[in-house]
Write a protein that holds these residues in place. Structure first.
Motif, short mmCIF file in Angstrom:
data_model
loop_
_atom_site.label_atom_id
_atom_site.label_comp_id
_atom_site.label_asym_id
_atom_site.label_seq_id
_atom_site.Cartn_x
_atom_site.Cartn_y
_atom_site.Cartn_z
N PRO A 94 43.96 27.92 46.47
CA PRO A 94 43.24 29.09 47.02
C PRO A 94 44.14 30.15 47.64
O PRO A 94 43.73 31.30 47.76
N GLN A 95 45.36 29.77 48.03
CA GLN A 95 46.25 30.75 48.66
C GLN A 95 47.25 31.38 47.68
O GLN A 95 48.20 32.04 48.09
N TYR A 96 47.00 31.20 46.39
CA TYR A 96 47.94 31.75 45.40
C TYR A 96 47.96 33.27 45.47
O TYR A 96 46.92 33.93 45.55
N LEU A 97 49.17 33.82 45.45
CA LEU A 97 49.38 35.26 45.40
C LEU A 97 50.23 35.59 44.18
O LEU A 97 51.25 34.94 43.93
N ALA A 98 49.84 36.59 43.41
CA ALA A 98 50.61 37.00 42.25
C ALA A 98 51.97 37.52 42.69
O ALA A 98 52.07 38.22 43.71
N PRO A 99 53.03 37.21 41.95
CA PRO A 99 54.37 37.64 42.35
C PRO A 99 54.60 39.14 42.25
O PRO A 99 55.50 39.67 42.91
N HIS A 100 53.79 39.82 41.44
CA HIS A 100 53.96 41.26 41.27
C HIS A 100 52.69 41.98 41.71
O HIS A 100 51.57 41.56 41.39
N GLN A 101 52.84 43.09 42.39
CA GLN A 101 51.71 43.84 42.93
C GLN A 101 50.74 44.27 41.83
O GLN A 101 49.53 44.32 42.05
N ASP A 102 51.28 44.57 40.64
CA ASP A 102 50.42 45.01 39.54
C ASP A 102 49.43 43.93 39.11
O ASP A 102 48.40 44.23 38.51
N ASP A 103 49.75 42.68 39.40
CA ASP A 103 48.88 41.56 39.02
C ASP A 103 48.09 41.00 40.19
O ASP A 103 47.52 39.91 40.09
N ALA A 104 48.05 41.74 41.30
CA ALA A 104 47.41 41.23 42.52
C ALA A 104 45.96 40.81 42.31
O ALA A 104 45.48 39.87 42.96
N LEU A 105 45.25 41.49 41.38
CA LEU A 105 43.85 41.17 41.11
C LEU A 105 43.63 40.82 39.65
O LEU A 105 42.51 40.92 39.14
N ASN A 106 44.69 40.42 38.96
CA ASN A 106 44.61 40.10 37.53
C ASN A 106 44.18 38.64 37.36
O ASN A 106 45.01 37.74 37.22
N LEU A 107 42.87 38.42 37.37
CA LEU A 107 42.35 37.05 37.28
C LEU A 107 42.67 36.43 35.93
O LEU A 107 42.99 35.23 35.85
N ARG A 108 42.61 37.23 34.87
CA ARG A 108 42.88 36.72 33.53
C ARG A 108 44.28 36.09 33.46
O ARG A 108 44.46 35.00 32.90
#
Length: 299
Positions: A94-108
């Motif tokens: 649940p605490q996973y954060l995408a390493p790049h800001q561009d993917d911050a909300l990229n659920l796919r």
């Protein structure tokens, strides 16, 4: 009657059924329990909304489970809902954060490629009925629509949304499910698709603007006379965990691990990841579990 429930509808000719829900309250509760960051909140929230919409079309005592299992860093998304409006959700990271800001909300990208499994459980049924399909987008709504078409020959329109503020806190969550029964004439399908193409507003934006949930289906069913079906069950974040189930889980550890816990002379403190409820199993109870495990192994 509370608006925090699944609203159900059917067209007057019984060819199309629909459901809509404002699940903001229960998705907010899930976020607090899991302490989830944006990607997990959006993913689990959408799964919860989808499960609620499907469960609302079942019968008393029946439940739906939605599991998206991918090869991405988020791992999986799970939600379970009942006809009576009980729902819960979970993600192993649940605490996973995408390493790049561009993917911050990229659920796919966070969920990756994988499968969607939908389970349907009836009262007194030992094992649920499971249907599994390949995920088509990982965005949850499209995957549920794909499942309905592949497994039940039902063409559908599924729109699920979770809106977060700048701090990643849930502001709105909800969705609609429009299902066209098998064998329906093509012009009805085309009419619903035309309505969807002409309606551009996001579901959560509509909720934030004050649209009541029972009106969410109006733009999609334009030109199709319909009736709302009573469904007076208020939504509730609910977990079926019990102390007996916790003991059953500890028993699976085996005699050696149980003995190590007993030797520590400290109770086993267990927190349910679904609801946050805390259980404390005493040393004496751990010894009883080990003794029972040994006794059963002798048979």
């Amino acid at each position: 009657m509370s608006e925090m429930r699944v609203h159900r509808f059917v067209t007057n000719d019984l060819t199309v059924r629909a459901a809509a829900v404002d699940a903001t309250q229960v998705v907010t509760e899930m976020q607090g329990i899991l302490r989830s960051h944006p990607l997990a909140t959006i993913g689990v929230g959408r799964a919860m909304v989808g499960a609620l919409l499907m469960a609302g079309q079942l019968k008393d005592g029946q439940e739906v489970g939605v599991l998206l299992r991918g090869n991405g860093p988020l791992g999986s998304l799970y939600a379970q809902a009942s006809y009576e409006g009980h729902v819960r959700g979970y993600c192993p990271h649940p605490q996973y954060l995408a390493p790049h800001q561009d993917d911050a909300l990229n659920l796919r990208k966070a969920i990756g490629f994988g499968q969607l499994t939908v389970s349907r459980q009836q009262p007194f049924q030992r094992q649920p009925h499971n249907g599994t399909v390949e995920m088509v987008t990982g965005e949850v709504g499209d995957d549920i629509a794909h499942y309905l078409h592949q497994s039940h020959q039902i063409r559908s329109l599924v729109s699920l949304g979770v809106n977060l503020d700048r701090d990643g806190v849930v502001q709105a969550a909800g969705g609609i499910l429009i299902e066209v029964m098998p064998g329906v004439e093509e012009d009805i399908v085309e009419k619903i698709q035309e309505n969807a193409d002409n309606y551009k507003e996001n579901i959560t934006h509509a909720l934030l603007a004050g649209t009541p949930p029972h009106e969410l289906v109006v733009p999609y069913l334009k030109g199709l006379p319909y009736t709302e079906i009573p469904h007076p069950y208020e939504l509730k974040y609910f977990c079926s965990c019990t102390e007996e189930r916790v003991k059953g889980a500890l028993e699976v550890l085996g005699g050696q691990d149980l003995q190590e816990m007993i030797d520590s002379q400290k109770p086993a403190d267990v927190t349910c990841q679904m609801c946050g409820r805390e259980y404390s199993i005493s040393v004496a109870e751990l010894q009883e579990l080990k003794d029972l495990l040994h006794k059963n192994s002798m048979h």
